[in-house]
Scaffold this motif. Structure first.
Motif, PDB file in Angstrom:
ATOM      1  N   UNK A  70       0.883  -1.268  -0.101  1.00 17.67           N
ATOM      2  CA  UNK A  70      -0.101  -0.072  -0.055  1.00 17.67           C
ATOM      3  C   UNK A  70       0.844   1.142   0.017  1.00 17.67           C
ATOM      4  N   UNK A  71       2.037   1.276   0.618  1.00 20.58           N
ATOM      5  CA  UNK A  71       3.205   2.354   0.786  1.00 20.58           C
ATOM      6  C   UNK A  71       3.600   2.401  -0.605  1.00 20.58           C
ATOM      7  N   UNK A  72       3.962   1.399  -0.981  1.00 20.10           N
ATOM      8  CA  UNK A  72       4.458   1.469  -2.682  1.00 20.10           C
ATOM      9  C   UNK A  72       3.637   1.901  -3.316  1.00 20.10           C
ATOM     10  N   UNK A  73       2.515   1.441  -3.439  1.00 19.36           N
ATOM     11  CA  UNK A  73       1.472   1.884  -4.510  1.00 19.36           C
ATOM     12  C   UNK A  73       1.103   3.315  -4.267  1.00 19.36           C
ATOM     13  N   UNK A  74       0.907   3.733  -2.961  1.00 21.37           N
ATOM     14  CA  UNK A  74       0.788   5.382  -2.750  1.00 21.37           C
ATOM     15  C   UNK A  74       1.922   6.087  -3.323  1.00 21.37           C
ATOM     16  N   UNK A  75       3.221   5.839  -3.097  1.00 21.25           N
ATOM     17  CA  UNK A  75       4.263   6.453  -3.673  1.00 21.25           C
ATOM     18  C   UNK A  75       4.372   6.539  -5.016  1.00 21.25           C
ATOM     19  N   UNK A  76       4.055   5.372  -5.984  1.00 17.36           N
ATOM     20  CA  UNK A  76       4.032   5.377  -7.240  1.00 17.36           C
ATOM     21  C   UNK A  76       2.979   6.230  -8.064  1.00 17.36           C
ATOM     22  N   UNK A  77       1.821   6.225  -7.120  1.00 16.17           N
ATOM     23  CA  UNK A  77       0.727   7.085  -7.717  1.00 16.17           C
ATOM     24  C   UNK A  77       1.192   8.512  -7.680  1.00 16.17           C
ATOM     25  N   UNK A  78       1.783   8.893  -6.622  1.00 17.62           N
ATOM     26  CA  UNK A  78       2.331  10.369  -6.142  1.00 17.62           C
ATOM     27  C   UNK A  78       3.395  10.695  -7.162  1.00 17.62           C
ATOM     28  N   UNK A  79       4.234   9.782  -7.421  1.00 23.38           N
ATOM     29  CA  UNK A  79       5.534  10.065  -8.165  1.00 23.38           C
ATOM     30  C   UNK A  79       5.433   9.778  -9.744  1.00 23.38           C
ATOM     31  N   UNK A  80       4.425   8.838 -10.022  1.00 20.70           N
ATOM     32  CA  UNK A  80       4.362   8.405 -11.274  1.00 20.70           C
ATOM     33  C   UNK A  80       5.537   7.356 -11.714  1.00 20.70           C
ATOM     34  N   UNK A  81       6.444   6.867 -11.075  1.00 22.69           N
ATOM     35  CA  UNK A  81       7.458   6.137 -11.055  1.00 22.69           C
ATOM     36  C   UNK A  81       6.823   4.311 -10.803  1.00 22.69           C
ATOM     37  N   UNK A  82       6.715   3.603 -11.779  1.00 17.22           N
ATOM     38  CA  UNK A  82       6.051   2.449 -11.820  1.00 17.22           C
ATOM     39  C   UNK A  82       7.044   1.357 -11.912  1.00 17.22           C
ATOM     40  N   UNK A  83       8.325   1.666 -12.759  1.00 18.92           N
ATOM     41  CA  UNK A  83       9.154   0.553 -12.972  1.00 18.92           C
ATOM     42  C   UNK A  83       9.641  -0.589 -12.162  1.00 18.92           C
ATOM     43  N   UNK A  84       9.763  -0.062 -10.763  1.00 17.78           N
ATOM     44  CA  UNK A  84      10.368  -0.836  -9.682  1.00 17.78           C
ATOM     45  C   UNK A  84       9.305  -1.209  -8.801  1.00 17.78           C
ATOM     46  N   UNK A  85       7.886  -1.249  -9.057  1.00 17.07           N
ATOM     47  CA  UNK A  85       7.048  -1.463  -7.935  1.00 17.07           C
ATOM     48  C   UNK A  85       6.913  -2.890  -7.845  1.00 17.07           C
ATOM     49  N   UNK A  86       6.902  -3.718  -8.850  1.00 17.34           N
ATOM     50  CA  UNK A  86       6.820  -5.284  -9.091  1.00 17.34           C
ATOM     51  C   UNK A  86       7.981  -5.748  -8.017  1.00 17.34           C
ATOM     52  N   UNK A  87       8.982  -5.201  -8.155  1.00 19.27           N
ATOM     53  CA  UNK A  87      10.060  -5.555  -7.205  1.00 19.27           C
ATOM     54  C   UNK A  87       9.876  -5.353  -5.771  1.00 19.27           C
TER      55      UNK A  87
END
Length: 251
Positions: A70-87
């Motif tokens: 949930x933290x990773x998702x929130x950060x990705x939505x805010x920053x638009x950086x999705x490349x490392x989310x799956x890791x």
């Protein structure tokens, strides 16, 4: 900033520590023949908070110490950086399962003493069998899917939005104080918002240990309650996404 390998290793180690502390304190409070038996909800809330503290500080230099999809998702939505989310997510799930296994090993004797009411058992123990799922995953006090998921959404927003906002406070990240504050935030959420569902607020924290509970050879472990399992996954993910959107719009 962080390499893929460092993220994966960091999230495994940090999340494993988180679950070791969290499942460990639940086992300590729940299981018969534990010195902390029945010591209460406040102990559980602080145990999870210290788990966040130890896990996030340990993982921080490698991955930033998300420990939570949930933290990773929130950060990705805010920053638009999705490349490392799956890791991040993969490391968190592996770490959560590893931490659950470690907590089981710590309380191995107590789990094995969690026996049925056979004649032999009645001669050797005055204790009744203790359900074990709540040591690993969350169980709602009142089973109401709509109310349960709303609780998890709101509690996760209360976690992720402050975490994102702490980044605006100059000096917190550099001093390491931010991680300490997050740990106390988790304690506060447990004390204030944890009563209805047990405050999963972290899909990996609930799903990984639930998978482990399904396969561990625990005597009289009872059900793993897979009919409920989608709520502590979906609720925190929705809450994390909403927190990212709110932060992106408001700050």
């Amino acid at each position: 900033m962080y390499s893929n390998g460092d993220i994966f290793v960091g999230e495994i180690i940090g999340t494993a520590i988180l679950i070791l502390f969290g499942a460990g304190v639940c086992a300590a409070v729940t299981l018969n023949h534990s010195k902390a038996k029945a010591s209460g909800w406040v102990v559980i809330a602080f145990g999870w908070g210290f788990g966040v503290l130890a896990g996030a500080y340990t993982a921080g230099p490698l991955s930033g110490g998300h420990l939570n999809p949930a933290v990773t998702l929130g950060i990705a939505i805010d920053t638009g950086e999705w490349g490392k989310v799956w890791i991040y997510l993969l490391g968190q799930m592996v770490g959560a399962m590893l931490g659950a296994v470690l907590a089981y090993l710590v309380y191995y004797a107590q789990f094995n003493a969690n026996v049925s009411g056979s004649a032999k058992d009645k001669l050797t123990s005055a204790h009744e069998p203790t359900p074990t799922l709540g040591i690993f995953s969350t169980i709602p006090e009142i089973r109401n899917p709509v109310a349960n998921i709303v609780t998890e959404v709101i509690a996760t927003i209360a976690l992720v939005l402050p975490i994102l906002s702490f980044g605006l406070t100059e000096g917190l990240g550099e001093s390491g104080t931010q991680t300490l504050i997050v740990a106390f935030l988790v304690v506060g959420i447990g004390l204030s918002l944890g009563g209805p569902t047990g405050y999963a607020i972290n899909p990996a924290r609930d799903l990984g240990p639930r998978i482990v509970h399904t396969f561990l050879p625990i005597p009289n472990k009872g059900t793993s309650d897979w009919s409920y399992a989608w709520i502590p996954v979906a609720g925190p993910l929705i809450g994390g996404a909403l927190a990212g959107l709110i932060y992106n719009v408001a700050f």
